[in-house]
Design a protein around this motif. Sequence first.
Motif, PDB file in Angstrom:
ATOM      1  N   GLU A   1      42.788  38.100  36.369  1.00  0.00           N
ATOM      2  CA  GLU A   1      42.783  38.998  37.534  1.00  0.00           C
ATOM      3  C   GLU A   1      44.109  38.995  38.291  1.00  0.00           C
ATOM      4  N   PHE A   2      44.937  37.972  38.084  1.00  0.00           N
ATOM      5  CA  PHE A   2      46.221  37.874  38.764  1.00  0.00           C
ATOM      6  C   PHE A   2      47.354  38.204  37.794  1.00  0.00           C
ATOM      7  N   PRO A   3      48.515  38.604  38.309  1.00  0.00           N
ATOM      8  CA  PRO A   3      49.670  38.791  37.416  1.00  0.00           C
ATOM      9  C   PRO A   3      49.998  37.493  36.681  1.00  0.00           C
ATOM     10  N   HIS A   4      50.340  37.605  35.401  1.00  0.00           N
ATOM     11  CA  HIS A   4      50.736  36.458  34.578  1.00  0.00           C
ATOM     12  C   HIS A   4      49.631  35.393  34.525  1.00  0.00           C
ATOM     13  N   SER A   5      48.388  35.861  34.401  1.00  0.00           N
ATOM     14  CA  SER A   5      47.268  34.928  34.251  1.00  0.00           C
ATOM     15  C   SER A   5      46.437  35.323  33.040  1.00  0.00           C
ATOM     16  N   VAL A   6      45.681  34.362  32.539  1.00  0.00           N
ATOM     17  CA  VAL A   6      44.896  34.582  31.328  1.00  0.00           C
ATOM     18  C   VAL A   6      43.594  33.798  31.401  1.00  0.00           C
ATOM     19  N   GLU A   7      42.536  34.395  30.850  1.00  0.00           N
ATOM     20  CA  GLU A   7      41.247  33.726  30.714  1.00  0.00           C
ATOM     21  C   GLU A   7      41.040  33.406  29.234  1.00  0.00           C
ATOM     22  N   HIS A   8      40.805  32.126  28.945  1.00  0.00           N
ATOM     23  CA  HIS A   8      40.552  31.695  27.574  1.00  0.00           C
ATOM     24  C   HIS A   8      39.052  31.456  27.395  1.00  0.00           C
ATOM     25  N   ASP A   9      38.417  32.196  26.508  1.00  0.00           N
ATOM     26  CA  ASP A   9      37.021  31.960  26.147  1.00  0.00           C
ATOM     27  C   ASP A   9      36.984  31.255  24.806  1.00  0.00           C
ATOM     28  N   LEU A  10      36.429  30.050  24.791  1.00  0.00           N
ATOM     29  CA  LEU A  10      36.407  29.241  23.571  1.00  0.00           C
ATOM     30  C   LEU A  10      34.970  28.912  23.186  1.00  0.00           C
TER      31      LEU A  10
END
Length: 253
Positions: free
Chosen positions: A173-182
Motif C-alpha cells: 500500500e506504500f511506495p516501495h513496499s511489498v507484501e509476500h504471501d508464502l
Amino acid sequence: MSYQQFAYLYDGLMVDAPYEKWVSIVTSQCNLHQLKGKRLLDLACGTGELSLRLAKKGYEVTGADLSDNMLAVAQRKAANEALSIQFLEQDMSELDEIGCYDIITIFCDSLNYLRSEDEVKSTFSGVYEHLADDGLFMFDVHTVHKIDDLFVNQTFALNEEDVSYIWQSFEGEFPHSVEHDLSFFVLDEKIGTYKRYDECHFQRTYEFDVYRQWLKEAGLEITTFFVDFNEKNTEMNHAERLFFICKKLKNIK
C-alpha cells in the motif's frame, strides 16, 4: 503458521544465507575504524545464527528480537555450543534501557520489516541512545530497485523432499513496499504426509537520501556505504542491497 513453527523452519530455509559475509563486514569495518570495544548488540537477531558467529569471533554479543520463539531457538543453539550470549525480547523501534554498545547491527534487511516511517526514525533514535560515543552502527536494507523491480508481481518456488513453498509478492500500500504471501508444505515424518502453513510478510524501503536524512536527524552520520556485500562498490544503479556504516555526530544531542 505460528511463529514457533516458523522459527524452527527458518534456519532450514536460510541455510545458504551469507552469514560469513556479514561477519566479515563487521570485522573489517571495526578494523578500518580502529574500534577497540567488543560489546555488540545484534538487533532483529532471529534464531541467533549471526549472533553465534560473532560471539565466536570474540565479540561480547547481546541479541534482541521481537519473537520469543525465535529467541528460544537462539538460546538453545547458544547453549549447545557453550556460548555466553544474552538474548532479549525487544522491539527495535522501542528499545528499553538495555545498556551501551560499541557496535549495533541490523542485518538481513530486517529494518525493511518496519511498517512506518516513524518506526524507522524511532529505531535510529534508539540506536543513538545505546551506541557508545566512538561506536559503529551497521545495517543493510533492500534497495528501491529490489523491491519495485525484482519482488513486486513475482512468484518464487522451492520443491525439496522435506519442504516446499510457493512465494508470491504483490505491491504494497506504500511506495516501495511489498507484501509476500508464502505457503509452505512441510513433511511430517511421523505420519508421512505434508502439512501446509501460510505466512504473510511485509517489507518497505526508501531512497538512499531518505535514510541519510533520518540518520542525520537521529544524530548519526554515514561514514561508509556500499552495495551488495562489496565494500569497494558504491554504484547504486541496479544494486539490490545497501550497507550503511554510521557513527554518532558530535554535539547533536
